[in-house]
Design a protein around this motif. Structure first.
Motif, mmCIF file in Angstrom:
data_model
loop_
_atom_site.group_PDB
_atom_site.id
_atom_site.type_symbol
_atom_site.label_atom_id
_atom_site.label_comp_id
_atom_site.label_asym_id
_atom_site.label_seq_id
_atom_site.Cartn_x
_atom_site.Cartn_y
_atom_site.Cartn_z
ATOM 1 N N HIS A 91 0.872 -1.167 0.000
ATOM 2 C CA HIS A 91 0.000 0.000 0.000
ATOM 3 C C HIS A 91 0.910 1.218 0.000
ATOM 4 O O HIS A 91 1.390 1.624 1.043
ATOM 5 N N GLY A 92 1.157 1.775 -1.190
ATOM 6 C CA GLY A 92 2.187 2.791 -1.288
ATOM 7 C C GLY A 92 3.514 2.118 -1.051
ATOM 8 O O GLY A 92 3.823 1.126 -1.708
ATOM 9 N N ASP A 93 4.268 2.594 -0.075
ATOM 10 C CA ASP A 93 5.519 1.898 0.225
ATOM 11 C C ASP A 93 5.400 1.064 1.488
ATOM 12 O O ASP A 93 6.375 0.573 2.025
ATOM 13 N N ARG A 94 4.177 0.925 1.983
ATOM 14 C CA ARG A 94 3.956 0.131 3.179
ATOM 15 C C ARG A 94 3.624 -1.307 2.792
ATOM 16 O O ARG A 94 2.708 -1.553 2.003
#
Ligand SMILES: [Zn+2]
Length: 108
Positions: A91-94
């Motif tokens: 999730h994005g960079d997560r």
């Protein structure tokens, strides 16, 4: 290459094979180098404890957890209410872990 482990501390896992098959518990410690985890109330072993009056320890036999192979446990999915395989999403960079069965995130 760094080993990636899908199980983290405080996860709920189910033992899927071995002596304690079917038991469920909270992960107390992950040891990625050894490929092992310590799970609460799983693989209990008896241990002799020496009396130590200075620390107010009586001695005798105590029970404590011993490490179990990571391949012998599976992460529990709260939605499926059963042990599941872990998938990965970004999730994005997560990075989040997800249940491969129902797609629910396994992060708290
Ligand atoms: Zn699920």
């Amino acid at each position: 290459m760094q080993k990636t482990v899908d199980i983290r501390r405080n996860d709920q896992v189910r033992v899927i094979t071995g002596r304690d098959k079917g038991k469920q518990g909270r992960v107390l410690r992950v040891m990625p180098d050894e490929g092992k985890v310590l799970v609460e109330h799983v693989m209990m072993v008896k241990k002799n404890v020496r009396p130590n009056p200075q620390r107010n320890i009586k001695g005798g036999i105590a029970e404590q957890e011993s490490a179990i192979s990571i391949s012998n446990v599976m992460l529990m999915c709260n939605s499926c209410n059963r042990p599941v395989r872990v998938g990965h999403e970004y999730h994005g960079d997560r990075h989040v872990r997800v249940c491969k069965k129902c797609g629910t995130t396994l992060e708290k």
